[in-house]
Motif scaffolding. Sequence first.
Motif, PDB file in Angstrom:
ATOM      1  N   ILE A 107      25.614  85.502  87.855  1.00 50.48           N
ATOM      2  CA  ILE A 107      25.746  84.867  86.532  1.00 50.48           C
ATOM      3  C   ILE A 107      27.115  84.188  86.437  1.00 50.48           C
ATOM      4  CG2 ILE A 107      25.918  85.254  84.027  1.00 50.48           C
ATOM      5  CD1 ILE A 107      23.945  87.606  84.395  1.00 50.48           C
ATOM      6  N   ALA A 108      28.144  84.895  86.860  1.00 51.26           N
ATOM      7  CA  ALA A 108      29.494  84.335  86.809  1.00 51.26           C
ATOM      8  C   ALA A 108      29.596  83.090  87.706  1.00 51.26           C
ATOM      9  CB  ALA A 108      30.515  85.386  87.234  1.00 51.26           C
ATOM     10  N   ASP A 109      29.064  83.184  88.918  1.00 45.32           N
ATOM     11  CA  ASP A 109      29.121  82.047  89.853  1.00 45.32           C
ATOM     12  C   ASP A 109      28.331  80.862  89.337  1.00 45.32           C
ATOM     13  OD1 ASP A 109      30.608  83.652  91.471  1.00 45.32           O
ATOM     14  OD2 ASP A 109      29.027  84.008  92.961  1.00 45.32           O
ATOM     15  N   GLU A 110      27.154  81.160  88.808  1.00 43.26           N
ATOM     16  CA  GLU A 110      26.293  80.088  88.307  1.00 43.26           C
ATOM     17  C   GLU A 110      26.910  79.438  87.059  1.00 43.26           C
ATOM     18  OE1 GLU A 110      23.805  78.529  89.583  1.00 43.26           O
ATOM     19  OE2 GLU A 110      23.169  77.438  87.786  1.00 43.26           O
ATOM     20  N   THR A 111      27.644  80.223  86.275  1.00 46.04           N
ATOM     21  CA  THR A 111      28.370  79.658  85.133  1.00 46.04           C
ATOM     22  C   THR A 111      29.428  78.680  85.644  1.00 46.04           C
ATOM     23  OG1 THR A 111      28.036  81.664  83.837  1.00 46.04           O
ATOM     24  CG2 THR A 111      29.815  80.217  83.123  1.00 46.04           C
ATOM     25  N   ASP A 112      30.204  79.140  86.623  1.00 42.74           N
ATOM     26  CA  ASP A 112      31.260  78.298  87.194  1.00 42.74           C
ATOM     27  C   ASP A 112      30.697  77.030  87.841  1.00 42.74           C
ATOM     28  OD1 ASP A 112      33.043  80.151  86.369  1.00 42.74           O
ATOM     29  OD2 ASP A 112      33.390  81.049  88.344  1.00 42.74           O
ATOM     30  N   VAL A 124      23.659  74.348  79.065  1.00 45.93           N
ATOM     31  CA  VAL A 124      22.547  74.496  80.015  1.00 45.93           C
ATOM     32  C   VAL A 124      22.318  75.983  80.271  1.00 45.93           C
ATOM     33  CG1 VAL A 124      21.721  73.966  82.335  1.00 45.93           C
ATOM     34  CG2 VAL A 124      23.201  72.324  81.128  1.00 45.93           C
ATOM     35  N   PRO A 125      21.151  76.504  79.884  1.00 45.91           N
ATOM     36  CA  PRO A 125      20.955  77.946  80.005  1.00 45.91           C
ATOM     37  C   PRO A 125      20.773  78.423  81.447  1.00 45.91           C
ATOM     38  CG  PRO A 125      18.992  76.912  79.087  1.00 45.91           C
ATOM     39  CD  PRO A 125      20.006  75.833  79.256  1.00 45.91           C
ATOM     40  N   ILE A 126      21.142  79.657  81.671  1.00 44.41           N
ATOM     41  CA  ILE A 126      20.809  80.358  82.913  1.00 44.41           C
ATOM     42  C   ILE A 126      19.590  81.221  82.583  1.00 44.41           C
ATOM     43  CG2 ILE A 126      21.566  82.126  84.553  1.00 44.41           C
ATOM     44  CD1 ILE A 126      24.472  81.245  83.962  1.00 44.41           C
ATOM     45  N   HIS A 127      18.572  81.135  83.396  1.00 44.18           N
ATOM     46  CA  HIS A 127      17.369  81.946  83.149  1.00 44.18           C
ATOM     47  C   HIS A 127      17.319  83.107  84.121  1.00 44.18           C
ATOM     48  CE1 HIS A 127      15.134  79.402  80.279  1.00 44.18           C
ATOM     49  NE2 HIS A 127      15.885  78.454  80.800  1.00 44.18           N
ATOM     50  N   LEU A 128      17.201  84.290  83.557  1.00 42.96           N
ATOM     51  CA  LEU A 128      17.174  85.501  84.368  1.00 42.96           C
ATOM     52  C   LEU A 128      15.984  86.359  83.942  1.00 42.96           C
ATOM     53  CD1 LEU A 128      18.540  87.674  86.233  1.00 42.96           C
ATOM     54  CD2 LEU A 128      19.864  88.367  84.235  1.00 42.96           C
ATOM     55  N   SER A 129      15.279  86.891  84.912  1.00 42.10           N
ATOM     56  CA  SER A 129      14.212  87.847  84.605  1.00 42.10           C
ATOM     57  C   SER A 129      14.559  89.182  85.220  1.00 42.10           C
ATOM     58  CB  SER A 129      12.878  87.381  85.202  1.00 42.10           C
ATOM     59  OG  SER A 129      12.309  86.399  84.381  1.00 42.10           O
ATOM     60  N   ILE A 130      14.367  90.232  84.459  1.00 46.84           N
ATOM     61  CA  ILE A 130      14.563  91.570  85.001  1.00 46.84           C
ATOM     62  C   ILE A 130      13.218  92.294  84.965  1.00 46.84           C
ATOM     63  CG2 ILE A 130      15.686  93.810  84.694  1.00 46.84           C
ATOM     64  CD1 ILE A 130      18.129  92.443  83.709  1.00 46.84           C
ATOM     65  N   TYR A 131      12.849  92.814  86.118  1.00 46.72           N
ATOM     66  CA  TYR A 131      11.585  93.543  86.244  1.00 46.72           C
ATOM     67  C   TYR A 131      11.908  95.016  86.403  1.00 46.72           C
ATOM     68  CZ  TYR A 131       9.802  88.881  87.173  1.00 46.72           C
ATOM     69  OH  TYR A 131       9.484  87.564  87.064  1.00 46.72           O
ATOM     70  N   SER A 132      11.242  95.820  85.616  1.00 50.01           N
ATOM     71  CA  SER A 132      11.545  97.241  85.665  1.00 50.01           C
ATOM     72  C   SER A 132      10.256  98.033  85.528  1.00 50.01           C
ATOM     73  CB  SER A 132      12.506  97.576  84.524  1.00 50.01           C
ATOM     74  OG  SER A 132      13.211  98.733  84.814  1.00 50.01           O
ATOM     75  N   PRO A 133      10.093  99.091  86.308  1.00 45.96           N
ATOM     76  CA  PRO A 133       8.843  99.851  86.247  1.00 45.96           C
ATOM     77  C   PRO A 133       8.654 100.543  84.901  1.00 45.96           C
ATOM     78  CG  PRO A 133      10.314 100.733  87.955  1.00 45.96           C
ATOM     79  CD  PRO A 133      11.035  99.612  87.302  1.00 45.96           C
ATOM     80  N   ASN A 134       7.418 100.698  84.522  1.00 44.38           N
ATOM     81  CA  ASN A 134       7.079 101.456  83.320  1.00 44.38           C
ATOM     82  C   ASN A 134       7.590 102.871  83.436  1.00 44.38           C
ATOM     83  OD1 ASN A 134       5.469  99.807  81.584  1.00 44.38           O
ATOM     84  ND2 ASN A 134       3.962  99.744  83.237  1.00 44.38           N
ATOM     85  N   GLY A 135       7.898 103.435  82.312  1.00 49.39           N
ATOM     86  CA  GLY A 135       8.133 104.871  82.278  1.00 49.39           C
ATOM     87  C   GLY A 135       9.442 105.345  82.869  1.00 49.39           C
ATOM     88  N   ARG A 136      10.372 104.467  83.073  1.00 44.52           N
ATOM     89  CA  ARG A 136      11.684 104.938  83.520  1.00 44.52           C
ATOM     90  C   ARG A 136      12.366 105.643  82.371  1.00 44.52           C
ATOM     91  NH1 ARG A 136      15.412 101.960  87.609  1.00 44.52           N
ATOM     92  NH2 ARG A 136      16.785 103.457  86.608  1.00 44.52           N
ATOM     93  N   ALA A 137      12.771 106.846  82.610  1.00 48.35           N
ATOM     94  CA  ALA A 137      13.308 107.640  81.510  1.00 48.35           C
ATOM     95  C   ALA A 137      14.650 107.110  81.024  1.00 48.35           C
ATOM     96  CB  ALA A 137      13.441 109.085  81.956  1.00 48.35           C
ATOM     97  N   ASP A 138      15.407 106.519  81.930  1.00 51.89           N
ATOM     98  CA  ASP A 138      16.764 106.136  81.556  1.00 51.89           C
ATOM     99  C   ASP A 138      16.847 104.730  80.992  1.00 51.89           C
ATOM    100  OD1 ASP A 138      16.084 105.041  83.992  1.00 51.89           O
ATOM    101  OD2 ASP A 138      18.170 104.784  84.562  1.00 51.89           O
ATOM    102  N   ALA A 139      15.733 104.030  80.914  1.00 58.15           N
ATOM    103  CA  ALA A 139      15.801 102.645  80.462  1.00 58.15           C
ATOM    104  C   ALA A 139      15.041 102.455  79.158  1.00 58.15           C
ATOM    105  CB  ALA A 139      15.212 101.725  81.528  1.00 58.15           C
ATOM    106  N   ILE A 140      15.662 101.741  78.276  1.00 56.91           N
ATOM    107  CA  ILE A 140      14.944 101.297  77.092  1.00 56.91           C
ATOM    108  C   ILE A 140      14.257 100.052  77.583  1.00 56.91           C
ATOM    109  CG2 ILE A 140      15.145 100.217  74.849  1.00 56.91           C
ATOM    110  CD1 ILE A 140      17.967 101.475  74.799  1.00 56.91           C
ATOM    111  N   PHE A 141      12.976 100.056  77.591  1.00 60.64           N
ATOM    112  CA  PHE A 141      12.403  98.868  78.176  1.00 60.64           C
ATOM    113  C   PHE A 141      11.237  98.313  77.399  1.00 60.64           C
ATOM    114  CE2 PHE A 141      14.128  96.720  81.606  1.00 60.64           C
ATOM    115  CZ  PHE A 141      13.245  95.686  81.807  1.00 60.64           C
TER     116      PHE A 141
END
Length: 409
Positions: A107-112, A124-141
């Motif tokens: 993100i920092a490099d792409e900003t620069d 100009v936006p940076i588009h990022l997708s984060i994929y995370s498995p269902n049911g991870r206890a430590d993630a609010i998802f």
Amino acid sequence: MATMESLIGLVNRIQRACTVLGDYGGEGMSLWEALPSVAVVGGQSSGKSSVLESVVGRDFLPRGSGIVTRRPLVLQLHKIDGGSDYAEFLHAPRKKFTDFASVRKEIADETDRITGKSKQISNVPIHLSIYSPNGRADAIFVNLTLIDLPGLTKVAVEGQPESIVEDIENMVRSYVEKFVRVVLVFRTLAPPFQSQQQTFISSSAQVGSSKWWEKACCVVLKIYEQESTEPNSIILAISPANQDIATSDAIKLAREVDPSGERTFGVLTKLDLMDKGTNALDVLEGRSYRLQHPWVGIVNRSQADINKNVDMIAARRKEREYFETSPEYGHLSSKMGAEYLAKLLSKHLETVIRQRIPSIIALINKTIDELNAELDRIGRPIAVDSGAQLYTILELCRAFDRVFKEHLD
Ligand code: GDP
Ligand code: NA
Ligand code: MG
């Protein structure tokens, strides 16, 4: 019945596909309104990037004092069925990032890359997708689109043009003022599929009852976002508790663009940095500035925590402890913190989508009518090019149609 999550997930994928598609030209057809996204708004260093990270439950955003966020970051969260977390950037489509520290660096490099290593900003936006498995206890998802934005400022600093104050405000406004609707542009296929055009015309009056995407044998040429006058996005208005709420840039802007407060979520950060002997109960209990949704207090990582690389799990625990043991905020502790904020947001999003379904159907049907009229007028289908991306869009459309109908059942 399809879950709301599957519907949101699908629309997210389509939104993402929108940005993948280039401009193929052609006639515009409004097919449906996109889901609202959540935009983070506030003064510089009020804690916007920190809040967003904490809502997501992952460490991946550049943050710190001064102007760190210098391009909009459009973040889409996706749930996956198994495996482990990974991230992808639109500008590097085939690269899977499994290490979130390298996401932050990218993100920092792409900003620069666009702004140079200056204090300049770019819309100009940076588009990022984060994929995370269902049911991870430590993630609010939750399946959400979140937008991190540069902070509102009052003066230009060394290395910035004088116009920066206004430029940032205009950029932020463009994310919270305008209603964005997704427009699909498509053309019917050339022979040998031409004959099927008739099928499409005769059976397309009701989206809910036919797989008209297929029958239309149409190829989506272009998807773009169209502005409307009706506001769409959810505003996460971030104000630091160690400044007077009356001076909050976030509240000032939110009040202007959302006077009724129906799409504004007030977030109060830096509760841990308030002067001794003061507290934020007037704000958190809605007496200072009333919003339709409850205010949420947050304790993010301090700069010292960032320097020491305190991770998300520790930060969450510390935040929870802060509220549970606080003499002032103990009675509010179940409604404070980033985890609660994430739940509040996804619940709200679900309500918005449910309310919107009838108008989406009406819009689709109206569009089909317009398309029929257009085809009557033009008479003949036009040849198109069809690439892998176009096929993907068509697949998404079909999937949308399916989930949509299941949802209505
Ligand atoms: P942004 O500029 O609004 O995106 O803010 P950042 O998330 O980059 O945070 C700016 C600075 O404020 C960083 O040094 C953070 O560590 C610090 N910060 C943000 N929120 C809090 C908070 O709740 N408590 C403390 N102590 N520091 C915070
Ligand atoms: Na900052
Ligand atoms: Mg930031």
